[in-house]
Design an enzyme around this catalytic site. Sequence first.
Site, short mmCIF file in Angstrom:
data_model
loop_
_atom_site.label_atom_id
_atom_site.label_comp_id
_atom_site.label_asym_id
_atom_site.label_seq_id
_atom_site.Cartn_x
_atom_site.Cartn_y
_atom_site.Cartn_z
N TYR A 159 0.82 -1.22 0.00
CA TYR A 159 0.00 0.00 0.00
C TYR A 159 0.85 1.27 0.00
O TYR A 159 0.74 2.09 -0.94
CB TYR A 159 -1.01 -0.01 1.16
N LYS A 163 1.29 3.99 -3.09
CA LYS A 163 0.93 5.40 -2.95
C LYS A 163 2.13 6.29 -3.25
O LYS A 163 1.98 7.36 -3.86
CB LYS A 163 0.39 5.69 -1.54
N1 LIG Z 1 -8.72 6.28 4.83
C1 LIG Z 1 -7.62 6.90 5.19
O1 LIG Z 1 -7.32 7.04 6.39
C2 LIG Z 1 -6.74 7.50 4.16
C3 LIG Z 1 -6.98 7.41 2.79
N2 LIG Z 1 -6.14 7.98 1.88
C4 LIG Z 1 -6.39 7.92 0.44
O2 LIG Z 1 -7.66 8.49 0.19
C5 LIG Z 1 -8.26 7.89 -0.95
C6 LIG Z 1 -9.66 7.45 -0.59
O3 LIG Z 1 -9.58 6.52 0.47
P1 LIG Z 1 -10.87 6.05 1.28
O4 LIG Z 1 -11.99 6.94 0.96
O5 LIG Z 1 -10.46 5.86 2.68
O6 LIG Z 1 -11.08 4.62 0.64
P2 LIG Z 1 -12.41 3.93 0.11
O7 LIG Z 1 -12.08 2.52 -0.14
O8 LIG Z 1 -13.56 4.23 1.00
O9 LIG Z 1 -12.66 4.68 -1.25
C7 LIG Z 1 -11.98 4.35 -2.43
C8 LIG Z 1 -12.97 4.37 -3.58
O10 LIG Z 1 -12.25 4.05 -4.77
C9 LIG Z 1 -13.04 3.16 -5.50
N3 LIG Z 1 -12.22 2.32 -6.35
C10 LIG Z 1 -11.39 1.32 -5.95
N4 LIG Z 1 -10.86 0.73 -7.02
C11 LIG Z 1 -11.32 1.38 -8.10
C12 LIG Z 1 -11.13 1.23 -9.49
N5 LIG Z 1 -10.36 0.27 -9.98
N6 LIG Z 1 -11.76 2.07 -10.32
C13 LIG Z 1 -12.58 3.03 -9.83
N7 LIG Z 1 -12.81 3.21 -8.54
C14 LIG Z 1 -12.19 2.39 -7.68
C15 LIG Z 1 -13.78 2.31 -4.47
O11 LIG Z 1 -14.92 1.69 -5.03
C16 LIG Z 1 -14.08 3.34 -3.41
O12 LIG Z 1 -15.34 3.92 -3.60
C17 LIG Z 1 -7.35 6.73 -1.35
O13 LIG Z 1 -6.58 7.14 -2.45
C18 LIG Z 1 -6.47 6.52 -0.13
O14 LIG Z 1 -5.21 6.01 -0.49
C19 LIG Z 1 -5.05 8.69 2.30
C20 LIG Z 1 -4.76 8.83 3.60
C21 LIG Z 1 -5.56 8.25 4.64
C1 LIG Z 2 -2.65 -2.50 17.59
C2 LIG Z 2 -4.13 -2.44 17.25
C3 LIG Z 2 -4.94 -2.67 18.50
O1 LIG Z 2 -5.78 -1.68 18.94
C4 LIG Z 2 -4.43 -1.13 16.55
C5 LIG Z 2 -4.23 -1.26 15.07
C6 LIG Z 2 -4.56 0.03 14.43
C7 LIG Z 2 -4.36 0.00 12.91
C8 LIG Z 2 -5.45 -0.82 12.31
C9 LIG Z 2 -4.31 1.43 12.39
C10 LIG Z 2 -3.13 2.20 13.03
C11 LIG Z 2 -2.71 3.25 12.03
C12 LIG Z 2 -3.71 3.14 10.90
C13 LIG Z 2 -3.29 3.64 9.51
C14 LIG Z 2 -2.88 5.10 9.57
O2 LIG Z 2 -3.92 5.90 10.10
C15 LIG Z 2 -2.47 5.62 8.23
C16 LIG Z 2 -3.27 5.19 7.08
C17 LIG Z 2 -3.18 5.93 5.95
C18 LIG Z 2 -3.78 5.55 4.76
O3 LIG Z 2 -3.51 6.10 3.71
C19 LIG Z 2 -4.74 4.41 4.75
C20 LIG Z 2 -5.15 3.94 6.12
C21 LIG Z 2 -3.98 3.88 7.09
C22 LIG Z 2 -3.00 2.85 6.52
C23 LIG Z 2 -4.45 3.47 8.51
C24 LIG Z 2 -4.98 2.02 8.54
C25 LIG Z 2 -5.27 1.51 9.95
C26 LIG Z 2 -4.07 1.66 10.88
C27 LIG Z 2 -2.93 0.78 10.40
#
Ligand SMILES: NC(=O)C1=CN([C@@H]2O[C@H](COP(=O)(O)OP(=O)(O)OC[C@H]3O[C@@H](n4cnc5c(N)ncnc54)[C@H](O)[C@@H]3O)[C@@H](O)[C@H]2O)C=CC1
Ligand SMILES: C[C@@H](CO)CCC[C@@H](C)[C@H]1CC[C@H]2[C@@H]3[C@H](O)CC4=CC(=O)CC[C@]4(C)[C@H]3CC[C@]12C
Length: 369
Positions: A159, A163
């Site tokens: 992952y 990214k």
């Molecule tokens: N959730 C988090 O804490 C973080 C997320 N991100 C980034 O933010 C972005 C969105 O993440 P989330 O909303 O959390 O994930 P999510 O899984 O909820 O949303 C991703 C969306 O992309 C769509 N998708 C996946 N594969 C696809 C494909 N082949 N074609 C078209 N659409 C596709 C999925 O159907 C989904 O709706 C990602 O790029 C992720 O890397 C960055 C930092 C933290």
């Molecule tokens: C030791 C466990 C018992 O409580 C806790 C485990 C927590 C993990 C599942 C999360 C800890 C840190 C998270 C990640 C972090 O916030 C950064 C992220 C960035 C992204 O772009 C995608 C999600 C994630 C990787 C996020 C995922 C969940 C954790 C690993």
Amino acid sequence: MAACAEAPELVYLVTGGCGFLGEHVVRMLLEQEPRLRELRVFDLRLSPWLEELKTGPVQVTAIQGDVTQAHEVAAAVSGAHVVIHTAGVVDVFGRVSPETIYKVNVQGTQNVIEACVQMGTRFLVHTSSMEVVGPNIKGQPFHRGDEDTPYEAVHKHPYPQSKAQAERLVLEANGREVRGGLTLVTCALRPTGIYGEGHQIMRDFYRQGLRLGGRLFRAVPASVEHGRVYVGNVAWMHVLVARELEQRAALMGGQVYFCYDQSPYKSYEDFNMEFLGPCGLRLVGTRPLLPHWLLVLLTALNTLLQWLLRPLVLYAPLLNPYTLAMANTTFTVSTNKAQRHFGYKPLFSWEVSRARTILWLQGKEGSAQ
Ligand SMILES: NC(=O)C1=CN([C@@H]2O[C@H](COP(=O)(O)OP(=O)(O)OC[C@H]3O[C@@H](n4cnc5c(N)ncnc54)[C@H](O)[C@@H]3O)[C@@H](O)[C@H]2O)C=CC1
Ligand SMILES: C[C@@H](CO)CCC[C@@H](C)[C@H]1CC[C@H]2[C@@H]3[C@H](O)CC4=CC(=O)CC[C@]4(C)[C@H]3CC[C@]12C
């Protein structure tokens, strides 16, 4: 992209617009971008809530498509002024194969860039991640760092690797000539761990707590701080960047911005308790209940089980060597680059972000009490 004051004329495309972040970006654009004429929502799986958005003044076009299919992306990008590329596979649990993660996150991003070039779309905002920087495989802390803080960004997990590669592609594409002779302006936003309404992992922890009789057990020292940011503020940053990219192309093109707000610096578990506590859960222990070596052993066991069971069933628990290392490594951001470059201020205070997240959790799951 000059827009006249009277008639909205801009066409935006949001990839991954039905995801956790994507939905907030879509709704934020409809609320906060008066120049919007058409909003295209592109996703592998379209959500039913899109239907209710189609009745408003902005034309909302739902496009079921796959970013790994170059022709589908090109068709969706055609005629768009701005692309916000949030689509991606978010998996650190071994649910998705490394090949698929790479295909969607890297090849998918390359397809989006090529589509912009081919179709003459000039503005591309990419959702990157803090994971592009760290925590690294050495578990070195990143304490209140900013975009210029030196840090050895070395990853092994698919992952963060994907990214990092995708972000590099986006930044390198800045300045490329697009059809029509103008140049592409790109930038990347790096959210820390996003929370808020729709956050699946928060829901998983809530359910786990309910199963354990309203308790969660501390596994990570409270002193390890983890950066978190509210989804509404991350969405707002995307909208602002997209809006300002034309006027400030020279300053913002090819730049990266951490996403930040006023959410407090806490350990991953203590932060979650800000929401899970009011829903009736309790975090047991002021220190980790199990010694670290035992947790490491458990993660190894989980890895082995995942491998053994793979032919029969997908076993993908939250705890694995990677997530334990993530949760055990301080990674916090302190920066004002987004404010300096495009005037970003969080739209939602910590109190509001917290209240909205709690309301969502309670609405979804009821109370644990
Ligand atoms: N959730 C988090 O804490 C973080 C997320 N991100 C980034 O933010 C972005 C969105 O993440 P989330 O909303 O959390 O994930 P999510 O899984 O909820 O949303 C991703 C969306 O992309 C769509 N998708 C996946 N594969 C696809 C494909 N082949 N074609 C078209 N659409 C596709 C999925 O159907 C989904 O709706 C990602 O790029 C992720 O890397 C960055 C930092 C933290
Ligand atoms: C030791 C466990 C018992 O409580 C806790 C485990 C927590 C993990 C599942 C999360 C800890 C840190 C998270 C990640 C972090 O916030 C950064 C992220 C960035 C992204 O772009 C995608 C999600 C994630 C990787 C996020 C995922 C969940 C954790 C690993």
